[in-house]
Design an enzyme around this catalytic site. Structure first.
Site, PDB file in Angstrom:
ATOM      1  CB  CYS A  97      -0.941  -0.053   1.198  1.00 49.79           C
ATOM      2  SG  CYS A  97      -2.381   0.975   0.969  1.00 49.79           S
ATOM      3  NE  ARG A 132      -8.957   5.137   3.681  1.00 53.97           N
ATOM      4  CZ  ARG A 132      -7.705   5.506   3.420  1.00 53.97           C
ATOM      5  NH1 ARG A 132      -7.460   6.735   3.023  1.00 53.97           N
ATOM      6  NH2 ARG A 132      -6.696   4.657   3.521  1.00 53.97           N
ATOM      7  CG  HIS A 222      -3.244  -3.276   4.450  1.00 50.28           C
ATOM      8  ND1 HIS A 222      -1.983  -2.843   4.827  1.00 50.28           N
ATOM      9  CD2 HIS A 222      -3.789  -2.248   3.770  1.00 50.28           C
ATOM     10  CE1 HIS A 222      -1.792  -1.609   4.406  1.00 50.28           C
ATOM     11  NE2 HIS A 222      -2.871  -1.227   3.766  1.00 50.28           N
TER      12      HIS A 222
END
Ligand code: GLN
Length: 282
Positions: A97, A132, A222
């Site tokens: 990320c 997001r 993640h």
């Protein structure tokens, strides 16, 4: 068996480490130790120099919020040439990320502020500041992540929502969790890590996720990514051993490193449970 040792460089562990990314270091360390490969974890941050970075055989950098990225960016500038040389020289690394975003040309924050990045990979990231991209994610990778990279043929076995499932080998599917505002656009001399079969991916438009360049892997996964996808951990470990003990690049290996196969049945079962939840008729 020859005594192998890997120096695992953990980039900015205090600042670039959200959503469990430290778990990737634990997985790399354990999967080496279970095979009798010694490891040393080297923290790379504002207090370390380029020589210490250059001494690493395998790199991992986690993600962060925009604020931490700005702080780390200032120090990375001092390490940029060394990191670029290592990446070009096939030193394997996993960049998650925010860590992935650094490898591109720039990161445009939601505020419009542009943070120059390292410009090592042909890509850039912009955060439009609207929503997001958050949630579970699954991708099909176009190479089998095992002890060596080999092209797997795409067979239209079951058409997933966004693409083709790979031939049988479920090691081609990675599962994880994404949470990023930035949208990353790849340039020409770089390949996506895989095709999105569930979730958003790098920019929610191209249905691509992450990037692979030489032995460097960037991704928005993640979770952390490696416990759920142990083949990826082994791919990184094998590249690092080949580079250190056997080859100057993955294609010129003098000593083929074959990692002892570990029992990953629990991880594979967990991945199957996740995929059954995410993908109808999986
Ligand atoms: N701050 C960056 C973004 O929002 C990276 C986030 C992260 O590392 N999870 O895109």
């Amino acid at each position: 068996m020859k005594k192998y040792k890997l120096n695992i460089g953990w980039l900015y562990p205090d600042l670039m480490n959200i959503y469990g990314d430290r778990g990737n270091i634990i997985v790399l360390q354990k999967r080496c130790e279970w095979r009798g490969i010694k490891t040393e974890i080297i923290s790379i941050d504002q207090n370390t120099n380029n020589e210490q970075l250059l001494n690493c055989d395998l790199l991992m950098m986690g993600g962060a919020q925009d604020t931490q990225q700005e702080i780390v960016g200032k120090d990375l500038e001092k390490k940029k040439q060394t990191l670029k040389k290592m990446i070009e020289d096939y030193v394997p690394g996993l960049y998650i990320c925010g860590g992935f975003q650094y490898l591109g040309k720039y990161y445009k924050e939601a505020s419009g502020n542009i943070i120059n990045q390292l410009g090592i990979l042909d890509m850039y990231t912009e955060n439009p500041g609207d929503r997001r991209l958050i949630g579970n994610i699954a991708i099909e990778v176009d190479f089998v992540i095992a002890n060596e990279v080999k092209q797997s043929k795409w067979v239209e076995k079951r058409k997933g929502p966004h693409g083709l499932r790979p031939q049988d080998d479920d090691d081609c599917i990675l599962v994880g969790f994404e949470n990023h505002g930035g949208r990353t656009i790849l340039g020409s001399n770089i390949k996506p890590l895989g095709k999105v079969i569930y979730g958003y991916g790098s920019n929610d438009v191209s249905l691509e996720e992450g990037a692979i360049y030489k032995n460097t892997i960037g991704t928005y996964f993640h979770g952390p990514i490696l416990p759920k996808n142990p083949e990826l951990a082994d791919w990184l470990i094998a590249r690092a051993l080949e580079k250190k003990y056997g080859s100057t690049s993955s294609s010129e290996s003098k000593e083929k490193i074959e990692l002892k196969i570990l029992n990953d049945s629990i991880a594979k079962k967990a991945r199957e449970v996740i995929l059954k939840k995410l993908i109808k008729n999986y």
